[in-house]
Write an enzyme that holds these catalytic residues in place. Sequence first.
Site, PDB file in Angstrom:
ATOM      1  N   ASP A 199      77.757  46.791  32.883  1.00 44.91           N
ATOM      2  CA  ASP A 199      78.039  46.429  34.060  1.00 44.91           C
ATOM      3  C   ASP A 199      79.532  45.399  33.872  1.00 44.91           C
ATOM      4  O   ASP A 199      80.233  46.328  34.297  1.00 44.91           O
ATOM      5  CB  ASP A 199      77.543  45.736  35.246  1.00 44.91           C
ATOM      6  CG  ASP A 199      77.624  45.517  36.897  1.00 44.91           C
ATOM      7  OD1 ASP A 199      78.179  46.505  37.254  1.00 44.91           O
ATOM      8  OD2 ASP A 199      77.558  44.133  37.099  1.00 44.91           O
ATOM      9  N   CYS A 205      78.000  34.661  37.726  1.00 46.22           N
ATOM     10  CA  CYS A 205      77.694  33.469  37.130  1.00 46.22           C
ATOM     11  C   CYS A 205      78.479  32.380  36.402  1.00 46.22           C
ATOM     12  O   CYS A 205      79.640  32.836  35.687  1.00 46.22           O
ATOM     13  CB  CYS A 205      76.419  33.672  36.121  1.00 46.22           C
ATOM     14  SG  CYS A 205      74.489  34.443  36.456  1.00 46.22           S
TER      15      CYS A 205
END
Length: 701
Positions: A264, A31
């Site tokens: 993550d 992103c």
Amino acid sequence: MARDPRYDVLFEPVKIGPITAPNRFYQTPQCNGMGRNYPTSMAIMRGVKAEGGWGVVFAEQCDFHFTTDNARNVRLWDEQDLPILQRMTDEVHKHGSLAGLMLAHNGYVTPNLISREVPLSPSGGASFGNFPSHTRPLDKSDIRALLRWQRTAALNARKAGYDIVNIYAAHDLALPMHFISRRHNTRNDEYGGSLENRTRLLRELVEVTRDAIGDTCAVGIRFSVDELIGRDGISCEGEGREVVEMLADLPDIWDVNVSSWKNDSITSRFGEEGSQEAYVAFMKSVTTKPVVGVGRFTSPDTMASQIKRGILDMIGAARPSIADPFLPKKIEEGRPEDIRECIGCNICVTNNYLMAPIRCTQNPTMGEEWRKGWHPERIPTKDTEDRVLIVGGGPAGLEAARALGQRGHEVMLAEARTELGGRVSLESRLPGLGAWARVRDHRLQQLQNMTNVEQFLDSMLSADHVAETGATLVALATGSHWRRDGIGRHFLKPIPISSDANVLTPDDIMAGVAVSGHVVLYDDDHFYMASVIAEKLLKAGCTVTLVTPAATFAGFSQFTIEIAHIHKRLFGLGAKLEAHSAVVSIRDGSVEIGSIYADLKREIACDAVVLVSGQIPNDGLYHELIAADTGQRIVRIGDCLAPATIASAVYSGHKFARDLGLSDVDRVPFLREDVALAPLGGPHEASQGRVFPPIVAAGGE
Ligand code: ADP
Ligand code: SF4
């Protein structure tokens, strides 16, 4: 230089279904706050990654239907979205890399603010976060429709030129993962109950995708094998592993990680390079298909070891590819010491949440590739003969010196202390921030080879010194200091503080001033500084009361997805919190705190108060030089101009090296990409306000 043969393995091609990746470097979906809103910026940035040697380059997650509406990422609702996506694949293909698209349906996680569709989920229930809405469960016809939408999107992805199409089932952010999860899925039809039933939707999504495009495109799964929440969740020893066993060779590639995103993309403060290995190590014993994993990999030794030990087949990376888009090329060209290593600070994540183009602490060109024409490796050679003096060797001064040196200028870099790095050297000694020293170390390493940049340590310069250097251009990168009077965001006037009170600032703590007993730590800064100081004090045996005018402590850290980790650590160490409160006065042995909403005050006994509030630029030398009118051009950069993040200081230093402080304030300094206006008129002006023809129910006339 020749590549080190130990790293040859990283440059082997990898067959992924019907296609072949040129090497093992795989930029996972990342992103970037640009996506559909700044599409050319996004496409050119991806192209630079391909140029830098990433064999596979993914877009960020791609919404594939209007019932999932992420607002900032790319989308593929229908063919209208193809041009944006195609622009990216063109850029990636120019450099011989493969382009990947991960089709995502975020289910209950997206409030669908634009499309206004009711969010979908396996079994209904409240929407994500604190949105005041509920979701609706998919019925059988919805599931059939979802599979149809996936098929259409996969065909369109191929039309846009993508080589790999993955299905998103990770991070607790995707509908197929919500179906797998017992927490979310309480259905009692063939999509609920047993794990096999809960995995059915993911299996069917892979099958329809393969059926649509599998002859020419690879079809993969991005899956979180462990949610790190124990028995309630998916885990690599339980249902996570069983899902992989069930689907083993169904996809052409597995891209695996841990959930949620905060785990993550864990910051270096809370997780080491390669920290996911224990969770994904089983993968290769269960599938014969290539396995990609992430772990903020920046060391070629760690990468090669992951491959050689049979943990991974491809080295997945988002952040390392942001900090250094040329990481693979640098290994290939035998100069891994030039890698600009990610520091794990997650400033890159911040703007994604803030709906603005990505920024990176280490790489000031990130997000500027198209709109400013900034390349991460190339910079125009000098076009003036300026001899430049930089005063201050923090992140702003170091980056300015490095980039000016690269341009070919004669540069003098003067630093008052006996070491370079400024705030980076100081802050990297605070708990968990050791990797931040890479901001300094990368630049020092680059400066080593520049004979045109002279360094002067232990050199506190005065205005006279500056005038004597003979520099034509002077950049003051003299930094800032923390306020001692409590002025920050909440108070615009000093707090009453008695002269015998023990009041400290972050500068004192970083300078090693000893503190013991009970400390009141006032946070009106709201980012990481108060939290790392609290951690240091708690670990040194102090008791700590955190006082903040905000509703939550270290609030800005929500955007670096660290806030839960910070709270867990500090409250686990025994910190107490007084939220919605300000320190209103300080005396020897106590502080008075008050509610920011009500007339409620109380006294807290303490041995010391640490004020983490506003900062003040160290710009005294600047004003002296302006007053002295030395005939030199004087420019302030970094915190000396306006205290902010390390990322801002690096950017400021880099910008100065490019424009020499001569920006034209009457002209917008970057390209803009605006939406094309739709033609006026058309059906919305016709009778009944109808934009589309009426939908006729099945069986109707
Ligand atoms: P920035 O983040 O803007 O780079 P820093 O605070 O990290 O700012 O670095 C500023 C550096 O400037 C510090 O290392 C400090 O010692 C140095 N410095 C400040 N004033 C002077 C001066 N007059 N002469 C030389 N160095 C200075
Ligand atoms: Fe790494 Fe920080 Fe850059 Fe993100 S912003 S890529 S975490 S250095």
